[in-house]
Scaffold this motif. Structure first.
Motif, PDB file in Angstrom:
ATOM      1  N   GLN A 193      -5.148   3.621   5.126  1.00 37.47           N
ATOM      2  CA  GLN A 193      -5.215   5.084   5.039  1.00 37.47           C
ATOM      3  C   GLN A 193      -5.255   5.705   6.431  1.00 37.47           C
TER       4      GLN A 193
ATOM      5  N   ARG B 283       0.057   1.250  -3.593  1.00 43.82           N
ATOM      6  CA  ARG B 283      -1.395   1.250  -3.340  1.00 43.82           C
ATOM      7  C   ARG B 283      -2.101   0.021  -3.924  1.00 43.82           C
TER       8      ARG B 283
ATOM      9  N   ILE C 195      -7.750  -0.883   2.128  1.00 40.54           N
ATOM     10  CA  ILE C 195      -7.335   0.499   1.870  1.00 40.54           C
ATOM     11  C   ILE C 195      -7.782   1.471   2.959  1.00 40.54           C
TER      12      ILE C 195
ATOM     13  N   TYR D 107       0.837  -1.206   0.000  1.00 38.00           N
ATOM     14  CA  TYR D 107       0.000   0.000   0.000  1.00 38.00           C
ATOM     15  C   TYR D 107       0.874   1.259   0.000  1.00 38.00           C
TER      16      TYR D 107
ATOM     17  N   VAL E  73      -3.356  -3.158  -3.196  1.00 40.25           N
ATOM     18  CA  VAL E  73      -3.734  -4.083  -2.131  1.00 40.25           C
ATOM     19  C   VAL E  73      -5.225  -4.390  -2.262  1.00 40.25           C
TER      20      VAL E  73
END
Length: 374
Positions: free
Chosen positions: A251, A240, A247, A236, A242
């Motif tokens: 994040q 990014r 996510i 990730y 994944v």
């Protein structure tokens, strides 16, 4: 009926690697601890796996008798990449597990523990062999897997449907961890992480544990292994790429670092990701699972002296008192086998700073004795 105490020789891996303790010396050390009667082992660690000689087996039983030890659980693996020309199939893994069950029986073990990632269909293939030999196969329940997740449910459902007594679970005490270990956070600082990040992740986890925050409570990573979570978090941060459901969680961890840590670097994100590796299992969930529990791994990372109680020790990151109290109340008549895993957090330093595994195991056994008998 009483809780029994044993030692998993995984705890002595460093001493074995440096030639400080061979198999017999590990058995002698375990047997010298008051109240220890059982041992657990990894099949590839010291058993001349996969097919020990008759001479080794004879020696093995002589040592068991000499040190008055009971072989409890043989830990086995499903290394699907062990051949150069192919990835092992489900059928091949089933055949290997059948072999390992027979090996465990040959050496006097009662149980076989598979990895948390072992598919149910592989274990099901070996169940008839285990039934024939009077053995039990236990799937390890390892953080971040919870006790009330799919991996436990599928075992319970299979046992209830088939009526077999040969399959169950082996909870790893790491599922009761509620914060990253201090030795893990210290290791990250030595690798360049900010102490601020370590304090931040510790506060986040403690606020969740004490009910001050529910940020982590609704995160479900029960279908991922700890290694997969760490790997996906790396992916990730780098590209990014994944699984979509991960996510939002990643994040959030990323933002916590960026919003609170000055001059952060990539390793600070890894530190924050430690919060995602905790199962935060509820000890009360053990009550309804007792018929399915084979034995326990007494996972710990570091023993520290209890403030105000000289000579008494605890792991400051894992709840031992709560689960042991539940086991006492339900009359658990089985083993908790000490499994020390903190030595890796000292191996970036000099030989003079390596941790004494035998000392750590003895302190852990003292804590368990105190909680079981108290």
């Amino acid at each position: 009926m009483a809780i029994k105490r044993g030692v998993d020789f995984y705890s002595y891996q460093q001493a074995q690697f440096f030639g400080q303790m061979n198999l017999e010396q590990q058995m002698k050390e375990a047997a010298s601890i008051e109240g220890v009667t059982g041992i657990e082992m990894l099949d590839e660690q010291a058993l001349h796996y996969p097919d020990p000689s008759p001479e080794f087996v004879d020696q093995w039983y002589e040592w068991l008798a000499k040190y008055k030890l009971e072989p409890v659980t043989l830990d086995v693996f499903g290394d699907v990449l062990q051949f150069r020309d192919h990835v092992m199939s489900i059928h091949e893994l089933g055949e290997r597990l059948m072999h390992d069950v027979r090996l465990a029986h040959r050496l006097g073990f009662k149980y076989v523990r598979t990895l948390a990632t072992t598919p149910l269909e592989v274990m099901a293939l070996a169940v008839p062999v285990a039934e024939e030999l009077g053995m039990r196969i236990g799937k390890e329940i390892h953080a971040p897997i919870p006790l009330n997740g799919q991996y436990v449910k599928e075992i319970v459902d299979y046992v209830d449907k088939t009526g077999t007594k040969a399959l169950g679970i082996v909870p790893d005490w790491g599922i009761f961890a509620y914060r990253p270990s201090e030795v893990t956070l210290d290791w990250y600082v030595r690798q360049g992480a900010k102490r601020k990040t370590c304090d931040l992740v510790d506060k986040l986890c403690m606020d969740t544990y004490t009910g001050k925050s529910d940020i982590l409570s609704n995160i479900d990573l029960s279908l991922y292994s700890a290694g997969n979570v760490e790997s996906f978090f790396h992916s990730y941060l780098n590209n990014r790429k994944v699984p979509q459901e991960l996510i939002p969680v990643f994040q959030m961890m990323e933002a916590l670092v960026k919003d609170n840590v000055k001059d952060y670097t990539d390793i600070d994100f890894e530190v924050m990701g430690q919060a995602l590796l905790l199962s935060r299992a509820n000890p009360d969930n053990l009550r309804k699972l007792m018929p399915y529990i084979v034995n326990f791994h007494g996972k710990f990372y570091n023993m520290s002296e209890v403030p105000g109680h000289p000579g008494e020790y605890e792991d400051k990151s894992i709840d031992y008192a709560g689960p042991i109290q539940v086991l006492k109340e339900v009359g658990y008549d089985g083993y908790i086998n000490t499994e020390y895993e903190g030595q890796r957090r000292f191996q970036d330093r000099g030989v003079e700073d390596l941790i004494d595994e035998a000392d750590q195991v003895r302190k852990h056994q003292g804590m368990m004795k105190r909680l079981i008998e108290g």
